[in-house]
Structures are given as structure tokens and as C-alpha cells.
Scaffold this active site. Structure first.
Site, mmCIF file in Angstrom:
data_model
loop_
_atom_site.group_PDB
_atom_site.id
_atom_site.type_symbol
_atom_site.label_atom_id
_atom_site.label_comp_id
_atom_site.label_asym_id
_atom_site.label_seq_id
_atom_site.Cartn_x
_atom_site.Cartn_y
_atom_site.Cartn_z
ATOM 1 N N HIS A 155 0.818 -1.217 0.000
ATOM 2 C CA HIS A 155 0.000 0.000 0.000
ATOM 3 C C HIS A 155 0.851 1.266 0.000
ATOM 4 C CE1 HIS A 155 -4.036 -1.822 0.833
ATOM 5 N NE2 HIS A 155 -3.226 -2.844 1.042
ATOM 6 N N ASP A 363 4.049 9.417 -0.561
ATOM 7 C CA ASP A 363 2.834 8.684 -0.207
ATOM 8 C C ASP A 363 2.539 7.654 -1.289
ATOM 9 O OD1 ASP A 363 0.518 8.049 1.219
ATOM 10 O OD2 ASP A 363 0.089 10.155 1.627
HETATM 11 O O1 F6P Z 1 -0.669 1.228 4.442
HETATM 12 C C1 F6P Z 1 -0.505 2.166 5.409
HETATM 13 C C2 F6P Z 1 -1.236 1.846 6.683
HETATM 14 O O2 F6P Z 1 -0.762 0.681 7.281
HETATM 15 C C3 F6P Z 1 -2.743 1.768 6.441
HETATM 16 O O3 F6P Z 1 -3.238 0.516 6.496
HETATM 17 C C4 F6P Z 1 -3.348 2.551 7.531
HETATM 18 O O4 F6P Z 1 -4.285 3.442 7.034
HETATM 19 C C5 F6P Z 1 -2.270 3.362 8.109
HETATM 20 O O5 F6P Z 1 -1.061 2.912 7.578
HETATM 21 C C6 F6P Z 1 -2.364 3.340 9.620
HETATM 22 O O6 F6P Z 1 -1.408 2.551 10.192
HETATM 23 P P1 F6P Z 1 -1.476 1.822 11.571
HETATM 24 O O7 F6P Z 1 -2.064 0.472 11.333
HETATM 25 O O8 F6P Z 1 -0.057 1.751 12.009
HETATM 26 O O9 F6P Z 1 -2.323 2.646 12.489
#
Ligand code: F6P
Length: 506
Positions: A155, A363
Site C-alpha cells: 500500500h 505517499d
Molecule cells: O498502508 C498504510 C497503513 O498501514 C494503512 O493501512 C493505515 O491506514 C495506516 O497505515 C495506519 O497505520 P497503523 O495500522 O499503524 O495505524
């Protein structure tokens, strides 16, 4: 239909599905609700010793989760995932820390997850692993005899080979990823970077049509930009714009133009640079003072990680400094809110905002940019200012594209956006809307799963799977589809979702 098994670090709790979901969970929920399957990963809880898999069911989805120990949470999640891999993959080595012990625990957690998942798997499952927390999982599953098709989607961005070389463990993780059949990325640039690194340090060889050859088997690479349910978001924003929270915000602005930022409090989001750009605007365009308010919503995130705590302090300091320097008794230039808001409230704010300021330093995609476009009133749209370093900039070229490191360029873009003619705003908005309105999170998920099925249709020897698995693969490819070229988008024309999506912060 093959059962879909999704594996991600965070798994939305069935009862509260979507309530505070991150971008990953939001992107996947539409697919899981419609298709059903298993969603496996961390429960979000800690326990003293590694515990059993807990099962829960909601609708067509079976949730299977395990707790982490406090040490695993610290070393796998806070340290290696978020203090090593996150800055590394975002090409921000100055924020990176590395400790071999953290890398070992990261690997152990990936192995433990594979160990827990393996007995639940069926031969005809399709396995889809997500994101940088789980880069060791494809190989961890293969080494436990799992032969089912494995897809992996990153992602966040994938950096250059030189950048990747700064983490000793990265080469091994790259080779672990190559145990998957399909590797998906947000942009062509990420695919290119990955292919180059795979050839340099993973002994891979490029083949035609987006395939790599690795140790006698083939791995497919593809671009799958994550999308939003644009029409649903537009409808939510339209309703929310008339509701009390936006009405209160509007009243509090007293006719000033609103500049809005919505992010997690994360070093990759460029919050300090954004505030610096706004300061430059106030310094160089005194005529705009009292005519504009910048509202930055910066939801607290990963608060146990030092870099995140430091960032919050620094952003608060800068916001305070701007306010004490430029405020008037009856005007405050910057409002900083370090909490997430309800999805509809944010959508209403987005529609109210004359400018959407989305300026990350790096990003993978940034869905806030797409949501800002979707939230606008077509008759009187606001202007999106977008960092050239967000994956979304490849689709939203009609935005004002900026380099977030250049405070003057940010100030110029803010000035241009705040004073832009209606006709220009409409033309830019129409182009951006056209770029996002035909896509959806559900179609994104389906296109990846469709590509995984097609990848699984490749000749068995090409996938490096032994003869004993032919039955499983035949079931995994009921349509007999063939793989498409690298960079080609797989679009599932059966998609018809209009399901509402919960809020997210990418
Ligand atoms: O891909 C990035 C990500 O892991 C997303 O799944 C999520 O929106 C964001 O970062 C938040 O991360 P965390 O799970 O560390 O709160």
C-alpha cells in the site's frame, strides 16, 4: 468460487468494522463484504504469551486473529515495521532506525502468523497478503507447504535499490516476497523500482509482459492504484455540508476562506513543510490575512514511536508560533486538531473548504486527495493542492501540483487556489472527477483477485508448483483467464458496488 483469505496486520473488529479503519481496511472491506472469506491478522490486542487464533464471524466474513506479546508489539510493529521499514520504503532514511534484534522479531512474527494460518487453509484458497508488516509471509507460507496462489499488495511506495540497501534485512525480505505469484503496487514507479531491485539482489530476470523469472519460476508484477467509492463519498459530503458540524464550522469562519488538511500525524505527510508554506503565504501576501483560515486535522497515530511523538511536538510548536505571530484579537490563522473526526463530518468540511491541501513528502497513493475531489460541489468546487510525491498525483494532474519542500511554491499555489476564477476551478475539478468517478474500492479489490486468478492460470511449471497441486490450481482458475501485461489494469466488469465506505486516513 475460490475462498479469499486476506492477511493484514490490522483486522477490523467485526463489531466495529470500519469505525476507525485505516486506508487498507477501508479499501478491502467492500470486497470482503461482497465476496466473503477469511480475514486474518493481529487482533489489535496484547497478551502475555503467544495465544491461540480467535475466530469471529460477521456476514460472510470469518475473522481470525491472534494477539501479540508486548515485546512483539514493540519490536515488530513499533520498531521494525514503523521505525525501519516505513521510513525506508518512503525513502526517508533520516527517520530510520535499525536493530538486528527487531528484524529477528519481525521475522518471528511473520513466521508465527504463517504457522497459525496454515492449518486453516484449503487447497483452493486464494491468499492475499497486505503491506510492509508482512513482507516475510509469502516465503513463510511456502516453506510450510502452502501451494495455493499467493498475492501481495504494497500500500505504500517501493524505493530505489540504493535506498533499500541501507537496511541489511531488506534483501532477504525482497526474496521472501518473490515467493508470491503476484506482487501489486500503487504506481508504475513502484513496480519499476521493485523489478530493478529484484534483478539486482533477488536473482530475478525480467520477462515480457510484466513477469519476472526467479529460480525457475515466474512472478507477475502489476499496478493496482487504490480507489475510493467516489459517488458514495460525494453523497455523504453533500448531506454533511448541510448538517450541524459543517454549519458550525462555517459560522465560525465568518466568511473567511477555508484551507483544509486531513492526515494522520505522520512524518511522511509533510505537516511541518505544509505549515511553513502557509507561513510564507501570510508573510508574502498580507492582503490575505483575516481572509483565510487553515484547519489542519492531524489524527494522532503510532504514538509509541518516538518520531511520531517528536513530530506532534514540533507541529504544535510551529502552529503556536504562526498563531502568536499573525493572530489578531478576532482572527486566528491556523487551527490544529490532533484527533480524527467522524467520516461524514470530514466529508462536510471538505466540501466547505476552498482549498484541499494534500502535500505528503512521499505517499503510496493518498486517498484523502481523491476524497477531497469527490466531496466538492460541481457548481462551486474548491481547489486541490497536491504533492507531486503522492501516488494520487499520477491520476489527479488537474490539481495544483507542488513540491512540498518548496515553501514559496506552496505559498504561490495557495494564493492561486484562493483567488482562482470559478471557470478555472470548475474545469480543474471536472478533469479530476473524471479521473476517479468510474473507479471504486470494490473494483480495485476485484481487479487484484482477478489478476491473481489469471496468474494462477499460468502453466504449473512456470509457477514452480509441483504436480501434486494440479487439482487445486484447476479449481483456482475456473475461468481459464490469462495474465495481462505489466502496468495493464485488470478491470472486473461484474463490479456494481455502491456500498458505503467508512472513514479512512491513509
Ligand atoms: O498502508 C498504510 C497503513 O498501514 C494503512 O493501512 C493505515 O491506514 C495506516 O497505515 C495506519 O497505520 P497503523 O495500522 O499503524 O495505524
Amino acid at each position: 468460487m475460490n475462498r479469499l483469505v486476506v492477511v493484514s496486520n490490522r483486522v477490523p473488529a467485526p463489531a466495529a468494522a470500519g469505525a476507525q479503519a485505516g486506508g487498507l481496511a477501508v479499501a478491502l472491506e467492500a470486497l470482503m463484504e461482497r465476496r466473503g472469506g477469511v480475514w486474518f491478522g493481529w487482533s489489535g490486542n496484547l497478551s502475555e504469551a503467544p495465544g491461540p487464533v480467535r475466530l469471529a464471524e460477521s456476514g460472510r466474513v470469518k475473522y481470525a486473529t491472534i494477539d501479540l506479546t508486548a515485546e512483539e508489539h514493540e519490536r515488530y510493529y513499533n520498531e521494525f515495521s514503523n521505525s525501519t521499514l516505513w521510513p525506508l520504503l518512503h525513502s526517508m532514511p533520516e527517520l530510520m532506525t535499525f536493530d538486528r534484534r527487531n528484524a529477528q522479531i519481525y521475522r518471528q512474527v511473520n513466521e508465527r502468523l504463517a504457522e497459525a494460518l496454515q492449518p486453516m487453509l484449503r487447497a483452493d484458497d486464494l491468499i492475499w497478503i497486505h503491506d510492509y508488516h508482512l513482507m516475510g509471509m509469502p516465503q513463510a507460507l511456502r516453506s510450510r507447504g502452502v501451494r495455493a496462489p499467493i498475492g501481495f499488495f504494497l500500500h505504500i511506495p517501493f524505493p530505489s535499490a540504493d535506498m533499500l540497501a541501507s537496511v541489511p534485512e531488506a534483501g532477504a525480505l525482497l526474496r521472501d516476497l518473490l515467493a508470491a505469484d503476484l506482487l501489486g503496487f500503487q504506481t508504475e514507479n513502484d513496480v519499476e523500482n521493485f523489478a530493478e531491485v529484484a534483478c539486482r539482489i533477488g536473482d530475478a530476470v525480467r520477462m515480457p509482459n510484466g513477469w519476472l523469472s526467479v529460480g525457475g519460476r515466474r512472478v507477475r508484477l502489476g499496478v493496482f492504484p487504490v480507489e475510493i467509492e467516489a459517488h458514495d463519498f460525494a453523497a455523504i459530503a453533500e448531506d454533511a455540508w448541510r448538517a450541524a458540524p459543517t454549519e458550525r464550522l462555517r459560522r465560525s469562519l465568518g466568511g473567511q476562506r477555508l484551507v483544509l488538511g486531513v492526515d494522520r500525524m505522520d512524518p511522511t505527510k509533510g505537516l511541518l513543510q505544509r505549515v511553513a508554506g502557509y507561513r510564507r503565504l501570510l508573510e508574502t501576501r498580507p492582503e490575505l490575512r483575516r481572509r483565510v483560515t487553515f484547519l489542519q486535522i492531524a489524527a494522532e497515530s503510532r504514538k509509541d514511536v518516538i518520531a511520531y511523538r517528536d513530530l506532534r511536538n514540533a507541529v504544535e510548536r510551529e502552529a503556536g508560533s504562526i498563531n502568536s505571530e499573525f493572530s489578531e484579537p478576532d482572527w486566528m490563522p491556523l487551527r490544529l486538531v490532533a484527533r480524527a473526526g467522524a467520516r461524514s463530518t470530514i466529508a462536510g468540511y471538505m466540501r466547505e473548504a476552498r482549498v484541499g491541501l494534500v502535500t505528503p513528502l512521499r505517499d503510496g497513493m493518498n486517498l484523502v486527495a481523491k476524497e477531497y475531489v469527490a466531496a466538492q460541489d460541481p457548481q462551486d468546487p474548491g481547489v486541490l493542492i497536491l504533492s507531486r510525491f503522492a501516488g494520487a498525483a499520477r491520476q489527479l494532474g488537474a490539481a495544483l501540483i507542488v513540491n512540498p519542500h518548496d515553501a514559496d511554491e506552496m505559498a504561490d499555489a495557495l494564493d492561486a487556489a484562493l483567488t482562482m476564477s470559478l471557470a478555472d476551478r470548475q474545469a480543474r475539478w471536472r478533469e479530476s472527477w473524471t479521473a476517479i468517478q468510474g473507479a471504486s474500492a470494490l473494483a480495485w479489490g476485484r481487479s487484484f483477485v482477478g489478476a491473481l486468478l489469471r496468474t494462477a492460470a499460468a502453466p504449473l511449471h512456470a509457477r514452480g508448483v509441483s504436480g501434486g497441486d494440479k487439482g487445486a490450481l484447476a479449481m483456482a482458475n475456473p475461468l481459464g483467464l490469462i495474465a495481462r501485461p505489466l502496468g495493464g489494469r485488470d478491470v472486473d466488469l461484474t463490479d456494481g458496488s455502491t456500498a458505503l465506505r467508512p472513514p479512512h486516513m491513509s
